[in-house]
Design an enzyme around this catalytic site. Structure first.
Site, PDB file in Angstrom:
ATOM      1  N   GLY A   1       1.920   2.038  -1.730  1.00  0.00           N
ATOM      2  CA  GLY A   1       3.117   1.853  -2.846  1.00  0.00           C
ATOM      3  C   GLY A   1       3.315   3.426  -3.140  1.00  0.00           C
ATOM      4  O   GLY A   1       2.517   4.375  -3.591  1.00  0.00           O
ATOM      5  N   ALA A   2       4.748   3.717  -3.344  1.00  0.00           N
ATOM      6  CA  ALA A   2       5.152   4.904  -3.465  1.00  0.00           C
ATOM      7  C   ALA A   2       4.758   5.759  -4.536  1.00  0.00           C
ATOM      8  O   ALA A   2       4.101   6.871  -4.432  1.00  0.00           O
ATOM      9  CB  ALA A   2       6.696   4.900  -3.308  1.00  0.00           C
TER      10      ALA A   2
ATOM     11  N   ARG B   1       1.952  10.347   4.673  1.00  0.00           N
ATOM     12  CA  ARG B   1       2.840   9.267   5.130  1.00  0.00           C
ATOM     13  C   ARG B   1       4.435  10.002   4.646  1.00  0.00           C
ATOM     14  O   ARG B   1       4.556  10.608   3.728  1.00  0.00           O
ATOM     15  CB  ARG B   1       2.767   8.272   4.275  1.00  0.00           C
ATOM     16  CG  ARG B   1       1.284   7.421   4.214  1.00  0.00           C
ATOM     17  CD  ARG B   1       1.429   6.270   3.639  1.00  0.00           C
ATOM     18  NE  ARG B   1       2.290   5.256   4.648  1.00  0.00           N
ATOM     19  CZ  ARG B   1       2.494   3.805   4.542  1.00  0.00           C
ATOM     20  NH1 ARG B   1       2.059   3.285   3.162  1.00  0.00           N
ATOM     21  NH2 ARG B   1       3.288   3.188   5.206  1.00  0.00           N
TER      22      ARG B   1
ATOM     23  N   ASP C   1      10.769   3.212  -1.621  1.00  0.00           N
ATOM     24  CA  ASP C   1      10.244   4.192  -1.301  1.00  0.00           C
ATOM     25  C   ASP C   1      10.895   5.733  -1.195  1.00  0.00           C
ATOM     26  O   ASP C   1      10.284   6.789  -1.392  1.00  0.00           O
ATOM     27  CB  ASP C   1       9.569   4.107   0.184  1.00  0.00           C
ATOM     28  CG  ASP C   1       8.429   2.924   0.011  1.00  0.00           C
ATOM     29  OD1 ASP C   1       7.105   3.479  -0.241  1.00  0.00           O
ATOM     30  OD2 ASP C   1       8.653   1.844  -0.007  1.00  0.00           O
TER      31      ASP C   1
ATOM     32  N   LYS D   1      10.026  -1.254   1.962  1.00  0.00           N
ATOM     33  CA  LYS D   1       9.175  -2.066   2.997  1.00  0.00           C
ATOM     34  C   LYS D   1       9.978  -2.911   3.997  1.00  0.00           C
ATOM     35  O   LYS D   1      11.184  -3.498   3.674  1.00  0.00           O
ATOM     36  CB  LYS D   1       8.263  -3.200   2.263  1.00  0.00           C
ATOM     37  CG  LYS D   1       7.377  -4.060   3.171  1.00  0.00           C
ATOM     38  CD  LYS D   1       6.441  -3.071   4.057  1.00  0.00           C
ATOM     39  CE  LYS D   1       5.431  -1.962   3.420  1.00  0.00           C
ATOM     40  NZ  LYS D   1       4.930  -1.343   4.214  1.00  0.00           N
TER      41      LYS D   1
END
Length: 325
Positions: free
Chosen positions: A46-47, A83, A228, A239
């Protein structure tokens, strides 16, 4: 408000999201390597949550290397690169790092300030989004659809799009939530359904490919998703599967609302085609529950995210603004 990330005596305590819904288990992250591994393996995901984990990781590095700023900067760069798509990670790491000249205690104070702020940011964004959805959906109870997980597991507390859904539920405005399972790692059916069940909000899980059919059958009044990274033009990376939902929602005249904190905006990027989209390992697709579900050696296209253009989005809601499409 329940939280998914905490700091305790020099270590980060977080929920291992890989084990839900079967087991609610916490893990203790004591080193920068622990934090990077947790982010990359989706123990923390989760961002907003990975951003906060990254900031606390900088605090770990500063405490370990109190007299070596170069080592802390190197650790921070590794954390920020864990990420590539979610901008919150770089934003939070850089914000914590700016306090390094004041010493390790100041870095930790900044990370803990972000942790405290997150709950309030989410509460404000969720309330703003719930107000908007209420105005778009008419007076009755609403049938909502959401994708992936945007609740307290994706943040420190409360949640973004799921936070808005829970706010609407508290107002008595939710008839049912359709929860996309969110292949390939099932963040919807494992995490979002768990949170809705915990909150006693009516829900049903649907396979991702059933969501457009649900819209066509008149089962959805509004789609609510997180983000994100959001570009200056209002294109949204989220997503994988979000873009398809937006196309289907536009086809059926259904509002499509994105809920994300201001830290998710990346105005240095002009448009969605400039976003680096992470592609993850093929085994996430070819193996399910420990069993192979594809021929040995099958090649895989497994992007973690897709990009939804601004023209398909009804509104983007943050704690400060509502940007209408």
């Amino acid at each position: 408000m329940p939280t998914s990330l905490n700091w305790d005596d020099g270590e980060i305590i977080t929920v291992d999201q890989r084990r839900l819904p079967h087991e609610y288990r916490t893990v203790h992250l004591r080193t920068v390597d622990d934090v990077i591994d947790a982010i990359q393996t989706l123990t923390v995901r989760g961002a907003p949550a990975i951003g906060l984990a990254g900031a606390l990781g900088v605090a770990l590095a500063a405490a370990r290397h109190p007299a070596d700023r170069a080592a802390v900067h190197a650790a921070a760069e590794r954390l920020a690169a864990a990420r590539p798509t979610a901008v919150n990670l770089r934003w939070a790491v850089d914000r914590a790092l700016r306090r390094l000249s004041e010493g390790p205690g100041a870095v930790l104070d900044e990370a803990l300030t972000m942790l405290r702020e997150d709950g309030e940011v989410n509460r404000l964004a969720a309330r703003r989004a719930a107000d908007l959805v209420s105005s778009l959906g008419g007076p009755g109870a609403l049938r909502l659809l959401t994708h992936c997980n945007t609740g307290r597991f994706a943040t420190a507390a409360g949640g973004t799009a799921l936070g808005a859904i829970l706010d609407l539920a508290e107002r008595g405005r939710v008839a049912e939530v359709l929860v996309d399972e969110t292949r390939p790692l099932l963040q919807g059916s494992r995490l979002t359904a768990w949170e809705l069940d915990e909150a006693k909000v009516p829900y049903r899980i649907c396979v991702d490919s059933a969501a457009p059919a649900a819209m066509a059958r008149g089962m959805v009044d509004c789609v609510l998703v997180g983000a994100d990274r959001i570009t200056a033009a209002g294109d949204v990376a989220n997503k994988i599967g979000t873009y398809g939902l937006a196309v289907a929602a536009a086809r059926h005249g259904i509002p499509f609302v994105v809920v994300a904190p201001e830290s998710t905006w990346d105005r240095t990027i002009a448009q969605g085609s400039d976003i680096v989209v992470e592609e993850r390992a093929g085994h996430e697709v070819t193996v399910f529950g420990g069993a192979a579900v594809a021929p040995a050696g099958a090649r895989v296209f497994n992007p973690a995210f897709d990009v939804t253009p601004a023209e398909l989005i009804t509104a983007i809601v943050s704690e400060q603004h509502t940007v209408r499409g």
